[in-house]
Design a protein around this motif. Structure first.
Motif, PDB file in Angstrom:
ATOM      1  N   LEU A 516      21.538  38.904  33.780  1.00  0.00           N
ATOM      2  CA  LEU A 516      21.639  40.370  33.903  1.00  0.00           C
ATOM      3  C   LEU A 516      21.185  41.013  32.595  1.00  0.00           C
ATOM      4  O   LEU A 516      21.606  40.620  31.517  1.00  0.00           O
ATOM      5  CB  LEU A 516      23.089  40.778  34.192  1.00  0.00           C
ATOM      6  N   GLN A 556      18.705  40.402  37.251  1.00  0.00           N
ATOM      7  CA  GLN A 556      19.252  41.695  37.650  1.00  0.00           C
ATOM      8  C   GLN A 556      19.183  42.701  36.495  1.00  0.00           C
ATOM      9  O   GLN A 556      19.195  42.323  35.312  1.00  0.00           O
ATOM     10  CB  GLN A 556      20.708  41.529  38.090  1.00  0.00           C
ATOM     11  N   LEU A 557      19.094  43.975  36.860  1.00  0.00           N
ATOM     12  CA  LEU A 557      19.015  45.057  35.874  1.00  0.00           C
ATOM     13  C   LEU A 557      20.066  46.103  36.225  1.00  0.00           C
ATOM     14  O   LEU A 557      20.225  46.451  37.404  1.00  0.00           O
ATOM     15  CB  LEU A 557      17.610  45.678  35.924  1.00  0.00           C
ATOM     16  N   GLU A 558      20.782  46.570  35.243  1.00  0.00           N
ATOM     17  CA  GLU A 558      21.802  47.587  35.533  1.00  0.00           C
ATOM     18  C   GLU A 558      21.968  48.533  34.350  1.00  0.00           C
ATOM     19  O   GLU A 558      22.012  48.102  33.198  1.00  0.00           O
ATOM     20  CB  GLU A 558      23.149  46.903  35.829  1.00  0.00           C
ATOM     21  N   TRP A 559      22.012  49.821  34.653  1.00  0.00           N
ATOM     22  CA  TRP A 559      22.283  50.831  33.616  1.00  0.00           C
ATOM     23  C   TRP A 559      23.764  51.224  33.734  1.00  0.00           C
ATOM     24  O   TRP A 559      24.174  51.779  34.748  1.00  0.00           O
ATOM     25  CB  TRP A 559      21.398  52.057  33.801  1.00  0.00           C
ATOM     26  N   LYS A 567      31.933  50.517  37.136  1.00  0.00           N
ATOM     27  CA  LYS A 567      30.617  50.021  37.553  1.00  0.00           C
ATOM     28  C   LYS A 567      30.388  48.616  36.992  1.00  0.00           C
ATOM     29  O   LYS A 567      29.837  47.748  37.665  1.00  0.00           O
ATOM     30  CB  LYS A 567      29.519  50.974  37.072  1.00  0.00           C
ATOM     31  N   ARG A 570      32.433  46.245  39.129  1.00  0.00           N
ATOM     32  CA  ARG A 570      31.832  46.095  40.464  1.00  0.00           C
ATOM     33  C   ARG A 570      30.561  45.240  40.390  1.00  0.00           C
ATOM     34  O   ARG A 570      30.347  44.342  41.211  1.00  0.00           O
ATOM     35  CB  ARG A 570      31.498  47.486  41.026  1.00  0.00           C
ATOM     36  N   THR A 571      29.744  45.500  39.347  1.00  0.00           N
ATOM     37  CA  THR A 571      28.508  44.723  39.173  1.00  0.00           C
ATOM     38  C   THR A 571      28.828  43.244  38.997  1.00  0.00           C
ATOM     39  O   THR A 571      28.174  42.379  39.591  1.00  0.00           O
ATOM     40  CB  THR A 571      27.716  45.256  37.952  1.00  0.00           C
ATOM     41  N   GLU A 574      29.681  41.664  42.285  1.00  0.00           N
ATOM     42  CA  GLU A 574      28.489  41.469  43.124  1.00  0.00           C
ATOM     43  C   GLU A 574      27.634  40.309  42.612  1.00  0.00           C
ATOM     44  O   GLU A 574      27.121  39.501  43.386  1.00  0.00           O
ATOM     45  CB  GLU A 574      27.659  42.765  43.153  1.00  0.00           C
ATOM     46  N   LEU A 575      27.503  40.236  41.262  1.00  0.00           N
ATOM     47  CA  LEU A 575      26.689  39.162  40.688  1.00  0.00           C
ATOM     48  C   LEU A 575      27.351  37.795  40.897  1.00  0.00           C
ATOM     49  O   LEU A 575      26.659  36.789  41.062  1.00  0.00           O
ATOM     50  CB  LEU A 575      26.433  39.405  39.199  1.00  0.00           C
TER      51      LEU A 575
END
Lengths: 624, 50
Positions: A516, A556-559, A567, A570-571, A574-575
């Protein structure tokens, strides 16, 4: 303004534009274009004889088009310096001279038709950006009939009509019949707090108090006037503001919670009618006014892009300039040595603008009096022997801290350490490992990846988190005792822009099932726009992984902002679900494929490096 | 800004959103809100040989 103009240590350059700014904190070089005003500033005593004889009649911008001016004119009564200006576009012609009447009557011979723009260059240590704002043009909101109905005006136009220095010398009249209106309606939030594509979603901050002030002015001048204000919310926060609001109500101004959907003009009387749902009572009400004032919002200046690119600034979603930190550095720009004052940063009233200006001046004083600055230890360092001068780092640096570089002449780039903020985007983008990011060197980060994946790599999610937002988001999730899987292992970088493609590939080669990359939201990036490069890099990596037969989903990419602990949690959940779906066979295949690709690339690089050596030897052999 | 097809690499949802390679903007999947959204390149049709 007069005091500023007379101050011996302030050099006021009016009718001028910034042409260029180069350099960095403490060492800016500024080029200003002083536009030709065709009137000698030093000689003109503002007698006004030239204006009297000028035959041209043009729209007076200062009076919002309610009156006219000449081609040679005083921009506004309190202009500093108090000298005339000749508008080149309106003048009948000065090259060759077609009229020249102004020149004939000027006893002091101040008018110079041959005057040219002047370029003035000087050095400064700091820059304060105080370029102000523009006013929203409500023409696009056709439902309010602005420009269709003459008796619908904006708050700026109202300001001129009620002003003693205005076109009617302060006698408030309506445009259609020049009579003083007895019933006036104000519509709030025109162009502000809209979600329908017209106007802007943000609150313009100043319009509520401006209308309250206007209503009191009207009541003061014309006590019998019936005034109704249609609003969504009255935002009267600030010292004395609520008091002013109450005074307005006590003076008889009616405040109705609800704004009209549309206004209509009565063709016979030119009165404006409207239907409004009063949300306080739930009643549908009809109203008729002789005049309607649209309380228009403010917008960023349309030429702010020029300043943005000159000073490497960033903008928030609403288009205003972004400060370095909303709480701790509210008047500092992310670029060192640049400060903000007033509406360039957000819609701001006079009091706040003065406060900001004082703060910006104080910040500048601190910088200039110190004469030197302490730079962060986390800055980029060049390895000159490895640099090919390709210039990719120059292009990606958000702070313009890298200059020079010539690939043909094999000239390496130069890094200005004082301007570098340490995002590491240059080091991540450099294809030749010619930039070392102090404290975040490639070897250090690779060692962290190796350590994480040394044991049970299938059980780990390698997570790159930026220092300011996503790492703080993870911290918040922990502090808030949010439950999420413990399989992620965080590698902190100052900015997600530091995450080199090789780090991701190395993690996969070492057996990571999921990687990530996380950073600040685009509007929050602490390094102006460094995380845009992160996104580009990740998008390219997705393509590269797919070409190698590796599922791009595994990267994966997340801001995630510092406030988004939820968040983060939650991320991670999910990961974790995604990680459990990655099989050992898939990871083994990835390791094999990446190893082959790396060896191939290394062999290619070696061959390329040995080629020039062979070429160097060849002439020597020929001579022998 | 032109619209481009995107695929969410978290939930697999495909959607269209404004896309300009030169001026990147933050994208999020409308279904799962993930930022792992990949711009899909337009697939070129193979040219049939005569």
């Amino acid at each position: 303004m007069m005091d500023v103009g007379r101050h011996p240590r302030i050099n006021l350059l009016t009718y001028s534009e910034i042409d260029n700014i180069s350099g960095y904190i403490g060492n800016f070089h500024v080029t200003v274009r002083k536009k030709a005003r065709f009137v000698d500033e030093a000689e003109c005593n503002a007698c006004g004889e030239c204006e009297k004889v000028c035959p041209v009649v043009a729209v007076d911008e200062f009076q919002q088009g309610f009156s006219s001016r000449k081609a040679i004119y005083m921009p506004f009564p309190q202009a500093v310096p108090s000298v005339y200006i000749l508008n080149e576009r309106d003048c009948l012609g000065h090259n060759p001279i077609a009229c020249g009447k102004c020149s004939d009557v000027c006893e002091k011979q101040c008018i110079d038709f041959d005057m040219k723009d002047q370029l003035i260059e000087f050095d400064v240590g700091a820059v304060i950006v105080a370029t102000g704002m523009d006013v929203y043009d409500p023409t696009e909101m056709d439902e309010y009939g602005y420009t269709r109905y003459e008796n619908v005006i904006t708050s700026m136009e109202f300001e001129r009509l009620i002003s003693a220095g205005g076109p009617t010398t302060g006698h408030f009249i309506r445009p259609t019949d020049r009579e003083t209106p007895k019933h006036i309606g104000f519509i709030q939030c025109v162009g502000s707090r809209t979600q329908n594509g017209k106007g802007n979603p943000y609150c313009s901050n100043i319009c509520c108090m401006n209308t309250i002030k206007d209503s009191l002015l009207l009541k003061d001048h014309y006590p019998d006037t019936e005034i109704k204000v249609f609003y969504i919310d009255i935002r009267a926060f600030g010292k004395g503001f609520e008091d002013l609001f109450q005074r307005s109500k006590q003076a008889g101004v009616q405040y109705i919670r609800g704004v009209p959907g549309e206004v209509f003009e009565d063709p016979a009387t030119k009165n404006i009618t409207m239907t409004v749902e009063n949300t306080a009572t739930g009643a549908i009400e009809d109203h008729e006014f002789e005049m309607v004032v649209l309380s228009t919002g403010v917008i960023p200046r349309n030429d702010s892009e020029v300043i943005r690119s000159l000073l490497s600034l960033s903008r928030t979603e609403d288009g205003f300039f972004m400060e370095s930190h909303p709480k701790l550095k509210p008047v500092d720009a992310p670029t060192g040595g640049v400060y903000f004052a007033g509406c360039v940063e957000s819609p701001t009233d006079v009091k706040d603008s003065v406060t900001q200006a004082s703060a910006a001046a104080a910040r500048t004083e601190i910088l200039l009096n110190a004469g030197q600055i302490s730079v962060e230890a986390i800055t980029s360092e060049l390895v000159p022997d490895t640099c090919t001068g390709c210039g990719i780092c120059v292009r990606v640096c958000p702070f313009n801290a890298i200059t020079g570089g010539d690939a043909k002449a094999k000239l390496p780039v130069e890094i200005v350490e004082a301007a570098c903020k340490g995002c590491g985007t240059c080091a991540a983008e450099c294809n030749f490992d010619a930039i070392l990011m102090k404290h975040f060197e490639d070897a250090q980060i690779m060692a962290q990846i190796d350590a994480i994946l040394d044991k049970d790599p299938m059980e780990k999610i390698v997570t790159f988190a930026c220092n300011w937002c996503s790492y703080a988001g993870a911290d918040l999730a922990g502090l808030s005792r949010m439950q999420y899987p413990t399989t992620q292992r965080i590698i902190k970088t100052m900015c997600s822009g530091r995450v080199d493609a090789n780090f991701v590939l190395h993690a996969f080669e070492q057996g990571a099932p999921i990687v990530l990359v996380s950073g600040c939201h685009f509007v929050d990036c602490h390094y102006i726009d460094a995380n845009r490069w992160t996104q580009k890099r990740v998008e390219k990596l997705w393509d590269d992984l797919e070409k190698l037969g590796i599922r791009p989903e595994r990267l994966q990419l997340e801001w995630i902002s510092a406030a988004e602990g939820q968040k983060w949690a939650r991320t991670m959940k999910e990961l974790e679900e995604m990680r459990q779906q990655v099989t050992e066979e898939e990871v083994d295949h990835t390791k094999q494929v990446l190893k082959e690709a790396r060896l191939k690339a290394e062999a290619k690089k070696k061959a390329k490096e040995s080629k020039p050596k062979a070429a160097e030897k060849a002439p020597a052999a020929a001579v022998a | 800004m032109d619209e481009a097809p995107f695929k969410c690499l978290r939930c697999g949802h495909e959607f269209k959103a404004p896309y300009d390679k030169k001026a990147p903007v933050e994208h999020a999947c409308p279904k799962c809100n993930s930022n792992s959204v990949r711009p899909l390149k337009a697939k070129t049709r193979p040219v049939a040989k005569a």
